[in-house]
Design a protein around this motif. Sequence first.
Motif, PDB file in Angstrom:
ATOM      1  N   GLU A   1      -4.565 -48.706 -16.165  1.00 18.48           N
ATOM      2  CA  GLU A   1      -4.726 -49.244 -17.514  1.00 18.48           C
ATOM      3  C   GLU A   1      -6.108 -48.942 -18.074  1.00 18.48           C
ATOM      4  O   GLU A   1      -6.258 -48.687 -19.270  1.00 18.48           O
ATOM      5  CB  GLU A   1      -4.441 -50.746 -17.507  1.00 18.48           C
ATOM      6  N   ARG A   2      -7.126 -48.970 -17.215  1.00 18.94           N
ATOM      7  CA  ARG A   2      -8.468 -48.621 -17.679  1.00 18.94           C
ATOM      8  C   ARG A   2      -8.530 -47.147 -18.061  1.00 18.94           C
ATOM      9  O   ARG A   2      -9.113 -46.772 -19.082  1.00 18.94           O
ATOM     10  CB  ARG A   2      -9.500 -48.935 -16.588  1.00 18.94           C
ATOM     11  N   ASP A   3      -7.892 -46.294 -17.234  1.00 25.77           N
ATOM     12  CA  ASP A   3      -7.849 -44.867 -17.567  1.00 25.77           C
ATOM     13  C   ASP A   3      -7.112 -44.640 -18.893  1.00 25.77           C
ATOM     14  O   ASP A   3      -7.487 -43.773 -19.688  1.00 25.77           O
ATOM     15  CB  ASP A   3      -7.147 -44.083 -16.452  1.00 25.77           C
ATOM     16  N   ALA A   4      -6.053 -45.409 -19.112  1.00 29.85           N
ATOM     17  CA  ALA A   4      -5.306 -45.266 -20.358  1.00 29.85           C
ATOM     18  C   ALA A   4      -6.177 -45.631 -21.553  1.00 29.85           C
ATOM     19  O   ALA A   4      -6.131 -44.970 -22.596  1.00 29.85           O
ATOM     20  CB  ALA A   4      -4.055 -46.142 -20.328  1.00 29.85           C
ATOM     21  N   ALA A   5      -6.961 -46.701 -21.413  1.00 28.09           N
ATOM     22  CA  ALA A   5      -7.849 -47.099 -22.505  1.00 28.09           C
ATOM     23  C   ALA A   5      -8.870 -46.006 -22.811  1.00 28.09           C
ATOM     24  O   ALA A   5      -9.133 -45.682 -23.975  1.00 28.09           O
ATOM     25  CB  ALA A   5      -8.556 -48.409 -22.152  1.00 28.09           C
ATOM     26  N   GLU A   6      -9.437 -45.431 -21.750  1.00 26.25           N
ATOM     27  CA  GLU A   6     -10.397 -44.349 -21.954  1.00 26.25           C
ATOM     28  C   GLU A   6      -9.723 -43.132 -22.583  1.00 26.25           C
ATOM     29  O   GLU A   6     -10.288 -42.450 -23.444  1.00 26.25           O
ATOM     30  CB  GLU A   6     -11.052 -43.982 -20.634  1.00 26.25           C
ATOM     31  N   GLY A   7      -8.492 -42.843 -22.147  1.00 29.75           N
ATOM     32  CA  GLY A   7      -7.764 -41.722 -22.718  1.00 29.75           C
ATOM     33  C   GLY A   7      -7.456 -41.931 -24.182  1.00 29.75           C
ATOM     34  O   GLY A   7      -7.513 -40.997 -24.991  1.00 29.75           O
ATOM     35  N   LEU A   8      -7.111 -43.184 -24.570  1.00 32.01           N
ATOM     36  CA  LEU A   8      -6.849 -43.479 -25.966  1.00 32.01           C
ATOM     37  C   LEU A   8      -8.080 -43.199 -26.822  1.00 32.01           C
ATOM     38  O   LEU A   8      -7.988 -42.595 -27.892  1.00 32.01           O
ATOM     39  CB  LEU A   8      -6.430 -44.944 -26.116  1.00 32.01           C
ATOM     40  N   VAL A   9      -9.238 -43.618 -26.329  1.00 32.87           N
ATOM     41  CA  VAL A   9     -10.471 -43.382 -27.078  1.00 32.87           C
ATOM     42  C   VAL A   9     -10.731 -41.887 -27.220  1.00 32.87           C
ATOM     43  O   VAL A   9     -11.120 -41.394 -28.289  1.00 32.87           O
ATOM     44  CB  VAL A   9     -11.660 -44.079 -26.400  1.00 32.87           C
TER      45      VAL A   9
ATOM     46  N   ALA B   1     -11.131 -37.119 -30.488  1.00 32.79           N
ATOM     47  CA  ALA B   1     -10.906 -35.681 -30.638  1.00 32.79           C
ATOM     48  C   ALA B   1      -9.972 -35.357 -31.806  1.00 32.79           C
ATOM     49  O   ALA B   1     -10.053 -34.289 -32.397  1.00 32.79           O
ATOM     50  CB  ALA B   1     -10.337 -35.113 -29.337  1.00 32.79           C
ATOM     51  N   GLY B   2      -9.052 -36.274 -32.096  1.00 29.93           N
ATOM     52  CA  GLY B   2      -8.142 -36.055 -33.216  1.00 29.93           C
ATOM     53  C   GLY B   2      -7.186 -34.900 -32.963  1.00 29.93           C
ATOM     54  O   GLY B   2      -6.780 -34.610 -31.843  1.00 29.93           O
TER      55      GLY B   2
ATOM     56  N   SER C   1      -7.605 -31.813 -32.927  1.00 26.58           N
ATOM     57  CA  SER C   1      -8.105 -30.632 -32.219  1.00 26.58           C
ATOM     58  C   SER C   1      -8.208 -30.837 -30.723  1.00 26.58           C
ATOM     59  O   SER C   1      -8.701 -29.966 -30.021  1.00 26.58           O
ATOM     60  CB  SER C   1      -9.497 -30.263 -32.762  1.00 26.58           C
ATOM     61  N   VAL C   2      -7.721 -31.967 -30.201  1.00 23.25           N
ATOM     62  CA  VAL C   2      -7.871 -32.242 -28.783  1.00 23.25           C
ATOM     63  C   VAL C   2      -7.090 -31.237 -27.942  1.00 23.25           C
ATOM     64  O   VAL C   2      -6.014 -30.782 -28.338  1.00 23.25           O
ATOM     65  CB  VAL C   2      -7.401 -33.677 -28.464  1.00 23.25           C
ATOM     66  N   ASP C   3      -7.646 -30.875 -26.827  1.00 22.12           N
ATOM     67  CA  ASP C   3      -6.952 -30.041 -25.846  1.00 22.12           C
ATOM     68  C   ASP C   3      -6.215 -30.972 -24.896  1.00 22.12           C
ATOM     69  O   ASP C   3      -6.845 -31.684 -24.109  1.00 22.12           O
ATOM     70  CB  ASP C   3      -7.967 -29.192 -25.063  1.00 22.12           C
ATOM     71  N   PRO C   4      -4.893 -31.017 -24.952  1.00 19.18           N
ATOM     72  CA  PRO C   4      -4.161 -31.992 -24.141  1.00 19.18           C
ATOM     73  C   PRO C   4      -4.372 -31.820 -22.649  1.00 19.18           C
ATOM     74  O   PRO C   4      -4.213 -32.762 -21.890  1.00 19.18           O
ATOM     75  CB  PRO C   4      -2.687 -31.743 -24.523  1.00 19.18           C
ATOM     76  N   THR C   5      -4.738 -30.638 -22.191  1.00 17.67           N
ATOM     77  CA  THR C   5      -4.933 -30.440 -20.762  1.00 17.67           C
ATOM     78  C   THR C   5      -6.163 -31.167 -20.252  1.00 17.67           C
ATOM     79  O   THR C   5      -6.312 -31.368 -19.048  1.00 17.67           O
ATOM     80  CB  THR C   5      -5.061 -28.948 -20.441  1.00 17.67           C
ATOM     81  N   ARG C   6      -7.086 -31.557 -21.151  1.00 13.82           N
ATOM     82  CA  ARG C   6      -8.291 -32.252 -20.714  1.00 13.82           C
ATOM     83  C   ARG C   6      -8.017 -33.727 -20.464  1.00 13.82           C
ATOM     84  O   ARG C   6      -8.742 -34.389 -19.759  1.00 13.82           O
ATOM     85  CB  ARG C   6      -9.395 -32.116 -21.762  1.00 13.82           C
ATOM     86  N   VAL C   7      -6.946 -34.263 -21.084  1.00 17.01           N
ATOM     87  CA  VAL C   7      -6.717 -35.694 -21.020  1.00 17.01           C
ATOM     88  C   VAL C   7      -5.417 -36.044 -20.307  1.00 17.01           C
ATOM     89  O   VAL C   7      -5.326 -37.035 -19.611  1.00 17.01           O
ATOM     90  CB  VAL C   7      -6.688 -36.277 -22.455  1.00 17.01           C
ATOM     91  N   LEU C   8      -4.406 -35.192 -20.462  1.00 21.08           N
ATOM     92  CA  LEU C   8      -3.060 -35.581 -20.070  1.00 21.08           C
ATOM     93  C   LEU C   8      -2.526 -34.800 -18.881  1.00 21.08           C
ATOM     94  O   LEU C   8      -1.351 -34.468 -18.813  1.00 21.08           O
ATOM     95  CB  LEU C   8      -2.104 -35.435 -21.261  1.00 21.08           C
TER      96      LEU C   8
END
Length: 510
Positions: free
Chosen positions: A287-295, A300-301, A303-310
Amino acid sequence: MAEALPDFSGLTALMSSCAPSSSAFSALDDRALVDAVEAITALRHEVERAQALAAAEIVRRSKVAFGLHGLAQRNGHANAGELLQSITHSSKRETIALVGVGRMVAETEAAAELELARRDDPELAALVPEPVAPWFSELSRPMASGVLTVAVADAIRSGLGEPGGEADEPALASALASVLTSVMAESRGLHADAARRLARQARDRIDAAGVAARSEHQREQQFWRVWVKPDGMVRGEFELDAESGMLVKAVFDQLTHPRRTAAPVRRGFGDPVRGDAAFADARVTRERDAAEGLVQLLRAGASVDPTRVLNDKKPSVRLVVNADSLSTGDGSGIIEGHPDRIPIVDIHTGLCEGYLPVLFDDDGACLDLGRDERLFTDRQKAAIAVRDGGCLDPECTRPPSWTEAHHIDHWQRDGGRTDLADGILLCRRDHLRYHNQGWEVRRTGTNYWLIPPAGVDPEQTPRLMRPKTPADIINPVDPTRVALAQAHAPVPAPAPVAATAPECEFSAAG
């Protein structure tokens, strides 16, 4: 003559004299404990049935027309619901269900009694029009006779809803007959949540206008709120329509998937934390990782690279619709993993954004992609996910994003093939349970059967594994074809085999 009610006069005294406690049940062996719970449950259902009929009579005697002389009013309550709630100590929702089911049975019986009276009295028949049986009468009878519980009857009625739109009374009566056929075909019976889903799907099949209206209503009701708590933390809440919400859920599922925490959690030096403590730590970490990922996503909006987060996978939402419905514009579709329908117009919009199409044959089976490989390909997993709609275990409701591809014929032990027909979705919990405890899966045509181990069921009676994807989405021309095929499918003979180590791949199929 009034029907004699079961004698419950000695029930209170019996329960008081027995004074059941946890120690009374801890002394029972496993079989006796299960039998005790089943007997208690059967008694509870019988009491609830009588309670529902009595509640309907309380409502009748508390009508507004009686004014202060109504039963509820004479007892100091504004209405029958308040009186019943004070007696039963139930929630408002439970009280409404009790009253609703009781009224349903009472209306059905009243129509039948009036028809009988008209037959016996020609003068009455000339004065009183022939009564029309309520559209829900076929649901009232099995509830009144004890075949269905109050909870299941209420779930079916609420799932079908009231007449309106394209769902007039004859259409609802026909849909109810289909639902009851499916419910009665279940040897172990459906629980209330499953019955409600089945009824909701039946309503959506006959009321495409209602699906569109619900979708529009959901869009109008969307919101997102954020506020600062006294301790400085920022909290928020939101509600989204089905399509937008499932996209957010897909992101959340990827950020919180259990496979992201593969190693045991450590709190410092010494042995890793295991058991409930490890599970709690892993949940907090996810859940903490999810919160950080949401931020990160918001920062990034677009232009985010999904491979960096997901975890190297871009979240996706699949829209499922039959090709014939898509071309004609009739019917509706579903969002993978969501119980409700969405309008065809939303399907067309989604397909413009590149959603994956999945083809089915006339029997509702996914077309094989023809890859003879050890592991299921991503496209095969996508097809299986659409077909099964989630974990295929009869008791499980986990969505496709939490499942893994399982070979029903083990690759090495049985010479199994990596074909769509020989793969099903199971969540990791059930996947491991099947392998570790010796549960087997057999296929007859397009139906899958769960064979319990002898330790669970000495007879090893096959249990039908129903997909969560509605049958008419796959075959809208004849939606009952799949349901009837399941209801009358030949049951495979149990074929116990020796338990072996897991041979299926363990990777998300969503």
